[in-house]
Design an enzyme around this catalytic site. Structure first.
Site, PDB file in Angstrom:
ATOM      1  N   ASP A  40     -15.324   6.141 -23.379  1.00 28.86           N
ATOM      2  CA  ASP A  40     -14.784   5.083 -24.267  1.00 28.86           C
ATOM      3  C   ASP A  40     -15.851   4.568 -25.226  1.00 28.86           C
ATOM      4  O   ASP A  40     -15.591   4.311 -26.389  1.00 28.86           O
ATOM      5  CB  ASP A  40     -14.112   3.946 -23.484  1.00 28.86           C
ATOM      6  CG  ASP A  40     -15.006   3.202 -22.509  1.00 28.86           C
ATOM      7  OD1 ASP A  40     -16.108   3.700 -22.168  1.00 28.86           O
ATOM      8  OD2 ASP A  40     -14.591   2.101 -22.065  1.00 28.86           O
ATOM      9  N   ASP A 175     -11.168  -0.856 -20.361  1.00 28.00           N
ATOM     10  CA  ASP A 175     -10.634  -1.690 -19.281  1.00 28.00           C
ATOM     11  C   ASP A 175      -9.814  -2.842 -19.839  1.00 28.00           C
ATOM     12  O   ASP A 175      -8.716  -3.148 -19.371  1.00 28.00           O
ATOM     13  CB  ASP A 175     -11.772  -2.268 -18.426  1.00 28.00           C
ATOM     14  CG  ASP A 175     -12.722  -1.207 -17.918  1.00 28.00           C
ATOM     15  OD1 ASP A 175     -12.327  -0.025 -17.881  1.00 28.00           O
ATOM     16  OD2 ASP A 175     -13.863  -1.554 -17.556  1.00 28.00           O
ATOM     17  N   TYR A 226     -25.473   2.463 -15.681  1.00 21.82           N
ATOM     18  CA  TYR A 226     -24.424   2.542 -16.696  1.00 21.82           C
ATOM     19  C   TYR A 226     -25.043   2.528 -18.098  1.00 21.82           C
ATOM     20  O   TYR A 226     -24.719   3.360 -18.950  1.00 21.82           O
ATOM     21  CB  TYR A 226     -23.446   1.379 -16.510  1.00 21.82           C
ATOM     22  CG  TYR A 226     -22.273   1.410 -17.464  1.00 21.82           C
ATOM     23  CD1 TYR A 226     -21.108   2.099 -17.141  1.00 21.82           C
ATOM     24  CD2 TYR A 226     -22.327   0.759 -18.694  1.00 21.82           C
ATOM     25  CE1 TYR A 226     -20.032   2.147 -18.015  1.00 21.82           C
ATOM     26  CE2 TYR A 226     -21.265   0.794 -19.575  1.00 21.82           C
ATOM     27  CZ  TYR A 226     -20.107   1.481 -19.230  1.00 21.82           C
ATOM     28  OH  TYR A 226     -19.047   1.520 -20.103  1.00 21.82           O
TER      29      TYR A 226
HETATM   30  C1  GLA Z   1     -16.569   0.981 -16.737  1.00 21.59           C
HETATM   31  C2  GLA Z   1     -16.620   0.389 -18.148  1.00 21.59           C
HETATM   32  C3  GLA Z   1     -15.664   1.126 -19.082  1.00 21.59           C
HETATM   33  C4  GLA Z   1     -15.859   2.628 -19.013  1.00 21.59           C
HETATM   34  C5  GLA Z   1     -15.908   3.111 -17.561  1.00 21.59           C
HETATM   35  C6  GLA Z   1     -16.258   4.567 -17.454  1.00 21.59           C
HETATM   36  O1  GLA Z   1     -15.315   0.750 -16.176  1.00 21.59           O
HETATM   37  O2  GLA Z   1     -16.294  -0.971 -18.100  1.00 21.59           O
HETATM   38  O3  GLA Z   1     -15.806   0.640 -20.389  1.00 21.59           O
HETATM   39  O4  GLA Z   1     -17.001   3.004 -19.710  1.00 21.59           O
HETATM   40  O5  GLA Z   1     -16.834   2.366 -16.788  1.00 21.59           O
HETATM   41  O6  GLA Z   1     -15.248   5.340 -17.981  1.00 21.59           O
END
Ligand code: GLA
Length: 384
Positions: A40, A175, A226
């Protein structure tokens, strides 16, 4: 899931705490991502659905000069003299307020003190976007309080800015957008570059259901892994000279990346293609293909993106061995480093598969994982 809805709990708890009912109550769901992981934030394609577990926010004006934010689930409360502050809380038992304060700040702040109470059925740390659910619920309530017309994209933008600026997670838009825009019975194919979406029918419930298995390992997207993944993708885009969304595996191979960044970027290119393949499979109810795409997606998160953990790999492995018993597919869902696995199982063999997964997981890790069937539900709602 509890019997009294989060919405009713928020309304009742607000009235009990403040002696007057809230002016407005809003709710928003958590999400499960079917496929399209870690794409995303590079403008890729994702296919999440809003789930039947929600966060709710009750909101009203203050009747004295204090801003009070309450989270009964956490037994936590913050008080400020005057309007809500426009900076993040740093003390650990006050941090819950950042999900509300961050949205307010992104919306331009409030001149007047407020009262807000938040409660949720979305378990936190399970990879189900409990934070986004709270932020979107609050953004919806805030807009409702002022009679503002909202659209999901606007709500999602406020929530994402709250994450970036107050919570400290450099997440993408997935999300919050699905929490705002979810449609019962459907996943949403979201194009994260244009922030546009269209519904894609989930499998009919008499054929297949999504079983979530919580690894019990709390994922914390603030912890650095992340942000590192996001940075690797951005380095790859800089080297390629364009968006990973438009790149091919050949572009990735020719970009002179180090081995790690090359693996990350290859995942992204193939994951975008997997989303399109999944949409096509769901549209013709080809669940065997859909399941295979889930297994492929997991392997890529495991080997190329390095965001899985042994607990989740084990759940996926059990499912892989049970394809003949109706486990169609399985993978890590969400950002990783913990959280949940989703298992697409035939409805007929749901209970036998659930039992087998729980037992085999317990045999290896010495504890029984939480499981739940999740259904595709509607997004944010303003209650009257
Ligand atoms: C988390 C982040 C999202 C996305 C996912 C991986 O949920 O909040 O924005 O990057 O990880 O797909």
């Amino acid at each position: 899931m509890t019997e009294i809805s989060a919405t009713d709990r928020a309304r009742t708890a607000f009235t009990r705490r403040f002696g007057v009912p809230p002016r407005i109550v809003a709710s928003a769901p958590g999400r499960v991502n079917l496929i399209g992981e870690h794409v995303d934030y590079t403008g890729g394609l994702v296919l999440p659905f809003a789930i039947d577990a929600r966060a709710a926010v009750a909101l009203g004006p203050s009747e004295d000069d204090r801003t009070v934010l309450v989270a009964p689930d956490l037994d936590a409360e913050t008080t400020h003299l005057g309007p809500p502050p426009r900076r993040p809380e740093t003390e650990s038992n006050r941090r819950f307020a950042n999900h509300l304060l961050g949205v307010l700040d992104a919306a331009g702040g409030s001149d007047a003190p407020i009262r807000a109470l938040v409660t949720s059925d979305v378990p936190s740390g399970g990879g189900l976007s409990s934070s986004a659910a709270i932020e979107v619920a609050f953004a919806t309530a805030w807009a409702g309080l002022h009679g503002d017309v909202t659209n999901p994209k606007m709500l999602a933008d406020l929530a994402m800015r709250a994450e970036h600026e107050f919570v400290g997670t450099p997440c993408g838009i997935m999300d919050m957008l699905v929490s705002a825009a979810g449609i019962a019975g459907n996943a949403l194919r979201i194009d994260c570059r244009s922030a546009t979406w269209s519904p894609v029918p989930m499998p009919p419930e008499d054929r297949a259901v999504v079983l979530l298995v919580d690894s019990g390992v709390t994922h914390r997207l603030r912890d650095g892994g992340y942000a590192e993944r996001r940075a690797a993708c951005e380095r790859a885009e800089a080297a390629i000279g364009g968006s990973l969304r438009d790149a091919t595996l050949e572009d990735v191979a020719a970009a002179g990346l180090d081995a790690t960044d090359r693996r990350r970027a290859s995942h992204v290119v193939e994951e975008n293609a997997r989303v399109e393949a999944m949409v096509a499979a769901l549209e013709v109810e080809d669940l065997e293909t859909a399941g295979r795409i889930l297994f492929d997606g997991h392997r890529s998160l495991q080997d190329r993106f390095d965001v899985s953990i042994p607990e989740i790999d084990h759940i996926v492995e059990i499912a892989r061995r049970r394809v003949d018993a109706g486990c169609l597919g399985a993978r890590l869902t969400g950002g990783g480093f913990g959280g949940s696995a989703l298992v697409l199982t035939s409805a007929r063999t749901l209970e036998s598969n659930r039992r087998a997964i729980i037992e085999e997981f317990a045999a290896r890790f010495g504890r029984r994982p939480e499981t739940r069937v999740v259904r595709a539900s509607d997004g944010a709602t303003l209650e009257t």
